[in-house]
Design a protein around this motif. Sequence first.
Motif, PDB file in Angstrom:
ATOM      1  N   ASP A  28       0.840  -1.198   0.000  1.00 47.39           N
ATOM      2  CA  ASP A  28       0.000   0.000   0.000  1.00 47.39           C
ATOM      3  C   ASP A  28       0.877   1.252   0.000  1.00 47.39           C
ATOM      4  N   ALA A  29       1.857   1.274   0.889  1.00 49.28           N
ATOM      5  CA  ALA A  29       2.737   2.441   0.986  1.00 49.28           C
ATOM      6  C   ALA A  29       3.521   2.670  -0.301  1.00 49.28           C
ATOM      7  N   SER A  30       3.802   1.570  -1.029  1.00 53.86           N
ATOM      8  CA  SER A  30       4.566   1.678  -2.275  1.00 53.86           C
ATOM      9  C   SER A  30       3.675   1.928  -3.484  1.00 53.86           C
ATOM     10  N   GLY A  31       2.365   1.934  -3.292  1.00 55.37           N
ATOM     11  CA  GLY A  31       1.447   2.157  -4.401  1.00 55.37           C
ATOM     12  C   GLY A  31       1.252   0.957  -5.292  1.00 55.37           C
ATOM     13  N   VAL A  32       1.656  -0.218  -4.826  1.00 50.99           N
ATOM     14  CA  VAL A  32       1.545  -1.427  -5.634  1.00 50.99           C
ATOM     15  C   VAL A  32       0.162  -2.067  -5.506  1.00 50.99           C
ATOM     16  N   LEU A  33      -0.373  -2.111  -4.303  1.00 49.56           N
ATOM     17  CA  LEU A  33      -1.698  -2.673  -4.068  1.00 49.56           C
ATOM     18  C   LEU A  33      -2.392  -1.793  -3.028  1.00 49.56           C
ATOM     19  N   ILE A  34      -3.180  -0.855  -3.504  1.00 50.66           N
ATOM     20  CA  ILE A  34      -3.848   0.116  -2.630  1.00 50.66           C
ATOM     21  C   ILE A  34      -5.199  -0.445  -2.203  1.00 50.66           C
ATOM     22  N   PRO A  35      -5.534  -0.396  -0.920  1.00 51.53           N
ATOM     23  CA  PRO A  35      -6.828  -0.937  -0.456  1.00 51.53           C
ATOM     24  C   PRO A  35      -8.004  -0.286  -1.183  1.00 51.53           C
ATOM     25  N   ALA A  36      -9.104  -1.010  -1.242  1.00 47.96           N
ATOM     26  CA  ALA A  36     -10.315  -0.468  -1.862  1.00 47.96           C
ATOM     27  C   ALA A  36     -10.881   0.680  -1.035  1.00 47.96           C
ATOM     28  N   ALA A  37     -10.653   0.641   0.272  1.00 50.22           N
ATOM     29  CA  ALA A  37     -11.126   1.707   1.154  1.00 50.22           C
ATOM     30  C   ALA A  37     -10.249   1.752   2.396  1.00 50.22           C
ATOM     31  N   VAL A  38     -10.138   2.926   2.973  1.00 51.19           N
ATOM     32  CA  VAL A  38      -9.386   3.106   4.219  1.00 51.19           C
ATOM     33  C   VAL A  38     -10.257   3.906   5.174  1.00 51.19           C
ATOM     34  N   ASP A  39     -10.410   3.405   6.378  1.00 50.34           N
ATOM     35  CA  ASP A  39     -11.199   4.108   7.383  1.00 50.34           C
ATOM     36  C   ASP A  39     -10.482   5.400   7.757  1.00 50.34           C
ATOM     37  N   GLY A  40     -11.170   6.524   7.570  1.00 48.30           N
ATOM     38  CA  GLY A  40     -10.540   7.811   7.817  1.00 48.30           C
ATOM     39  C   GLY A  40     -10.160   8.025   9.259  1.00 48.30           C
ATOM     40  N   ALA A  41     -10.896   7.444  10.179  1.00 47.74           N
ATOM     41  CA  ALA A  41     -10.624   7.660  11.601  1.00 47.74           C
ATOM     42  C   ALA A  41      -9.534   6.730  12.124  1.00 47.74           C
ATOM     43  N   SER A  42      -9.688   5.449  11.790  1.00 53.47           N
ATOM     44  CA  SER A  42      -8.745   4.460  12.343  1.00 53.47           C
ATOM     45  C   SER A  42      -7.578   4.138  11.415  1.00 53.47           C
ATOM     46  N   GLY A  43      -7.706   4.469  10.113  1.00 52.38           N
ATOM     47  CA  GLY A  43      -6.684   4.092   9.139  1.00 52.38           C
ATOM     48  C   GLY A  43      -6.742   2.636   8.759  1.00 52.38           C
ATOM     49  N   TYR A  44      -7.788   1.930   9.164  1.00 53.63           N
ATOM     50  CA  TYR A  44      -7.884   0.504   8.886  1.00 53.63           C
ATOM     51  C   TYR A  44      -8.159   0.293   7.404  1.00 53.63           C
ATOM     52  N   ARG A  45      -7.474  -0.698   6.827  1.00 54.12           N
ATOM     53  CA  ARG A  45      -7.559  -0.969   5.395  1.00 54.12           C
ATOM     54  C   ARG A  45      -8.607  -2.042   5.111  1.00 54.12           C
ATOM     55  N   TRP A  46      -9.346  -1.829   4.007  1.00 54.67           N
ATOM     56  CA  TRP A  46     -10.347  -2.790   3.565  1.00 54.67           C
ATOM     57  C   TRP A  46     -10.103  -3.110   2.086  1.00 54.67           C
ATOM     58  N   TYR A  47     -10.285  -4.394   1.755  1.00 55.41           N
ATOM     59  CA  TYR A  47      -9.979  -4.856   0.402  1.00 55.41           C
ATOM     60  C   TYR A  47     -11.209  -5.508  -0.229  1.00 55.41           C
ATOM     61  N   SER A  48     -11.245  -5.480  -1.551  1.00 56.53           N
ATOM     62  CA  SER A  48     -12.355  -6.107  -2.280  1.00 56.53           C
ATOM     63  C   SER A  48     -11.944  -7.473  -2.800  1.00 56.53           C
ATOM     64  N   LEU A  49     -12.933  -8.289  -3.095  1.00 58.05           N
ATOM     65  CA  LEU A  49     -12.683  -9.612  -3.637  1.00 58.05           C
ATOM     66  C   LEU A  49     -11.953  -9.520  -4.973  1.00 58.05           C
ATOM     67  N   GLU A  50     -12.289  -8.503  -5.762  1.00 57.54           N
ATOM     68  CA  GLU A  50     -11.666  -8.363  -7.079  1.00 57.54           C
ATOM     69  C   GLU A  50     -10.157  -8.137  -6.989  1.00 57.54           C
ATOM     70  N   GLN A  51      -9.678  -7.631  -5.859  1.00 64.80           N
ATOM     71  CA  GLN A  51      -8.240  -7.346  -5.714  1.00 64.80           C
ATOM     72  C   GLN A  51      -7.408  -8.606  -5.498  1.00 64.80           C
ATOM     73  N   LEU A  52      -8.075  -9.734  -5.283  1.00 67.87           N
ATOM     74  CA  LEU A  52      -7.313 -10.975  -5.102  1.00 67.87           C
ATOM     75  C   LEU A  52      -6.542 -11.350  -6.359  1.00 67.87           C
ATOM     76  N   GLY A  53      -7.085 -10.969  -7.537  1.00 71.46           N
ATOM     77  CA  GLY A  53      -6.352 -11.246  -8.783  1.00 71.46           C
ATOM     78  C   GLY A  53      -5.030 -10.523  -8.817  1.00 71.46           C
ATOM     79  N   ASP A  54      -5.041  -9.213  -8.486  1.00 72.19           N
ATOM     80  CA  ASP A  54      -3.794  -8.455  -8.426  1.00 72.19           C
ATOM     81  C   ASP A  54      -2.861  -9.017  -7.359  1.00 72.19           C
ATOM     82  N   ALA A  55      -3.444  -9.398  -6.224  1.00 77.27           N
ATOM     83  CA  ALA A  55      -2.630  -9.947  -5.138  1.00 77.27           C
ATOM     84  C   ALA A  55      -1.921 -11.223  -5.593  1.00 77.27           C
TER      85      ALA A  55
END
Length: 280
Positions: A28-55
């Motif tokens: 994420d920090a390197s811009g290689v695999l950015i989460p689908a969403a990030v909680d603005g308050a906690s900074g917690y990362r959330w990912y989508s099922l579609e991102q498993l292909g990139d992963a």
Amino acid sequence: MTDPSKLMSIGRFSSLSRISVRMLRHYDASGVLIPAAVDGASGYRWYSLEQLGDAGRIRQLRDIGFGVSAIGALLAVFGTPAYRAALRLQRQTLVDEAASARHRLTLIEHMLDQDELENTMSDIDVHLIDIPSQTLVTLRGTVPDYAAEGQLWRRFLPELERQKVAMTGPSGCIEHDGEFRETDVDESVFVETAGGVEVQAPLLALHFPARRAVRAIVTGPFAEVIPQAHERIAAFISDNGLRVARTDDDASTHHFNVYLNDPNQVPETEAVTSVTVPVV
């Protein structure tokens, strides 16, 4: 917009993608695999099922040796000829690394089997010899390193056959550099032939006069025994009041190796090489 109800936590995504949470944060920090969403308050990362292909592609590229920056660049060209070209180049790199590793393993096995270095070197046969005049047909070129000499032979042998050059003596390699080089090695591979031979480019016929030389015959892996041979030759030259004949512009004074059996037909440990240094 991604449906939040279909997002998964970084832990769950880590489990499914087989990529650690630490590395997901790094990607994420390197811009290689950015989460689908990030909680603005906690900074917690959330990912989508579609991102498993990139992963999955990231994991594969990582496992074959690409670094983070290279992975990012390759994902950007996934599905293009540039992506496949990068994979082919990495495959060749790994093939070369595997060959190098096999070579080092052979050296280790030989070192484990041999006696102490002093005993091994005492078996090296060193003599002052007279070399009669000779004609060599050669192919000269620059190769990446000494282990890459085979590149010249792969060009040389078909050309010998095409020009119908008949061998009358041994084959080997002349080392033209006046010093040991780690890269860009200047060498000529050669075969001895009849004096009146005529050849065309890229081959060259060299006519050498009779000369004296110190010769050491060694058996074993080239990278290990050649330095031993040169050490014994240097000692012999010093002990007998001789002097190395070398001049840069006279190939007949350059040191050379003759292969007394075919390195391609015997194990490295059984290769026999004559190392020869012209002297005055």
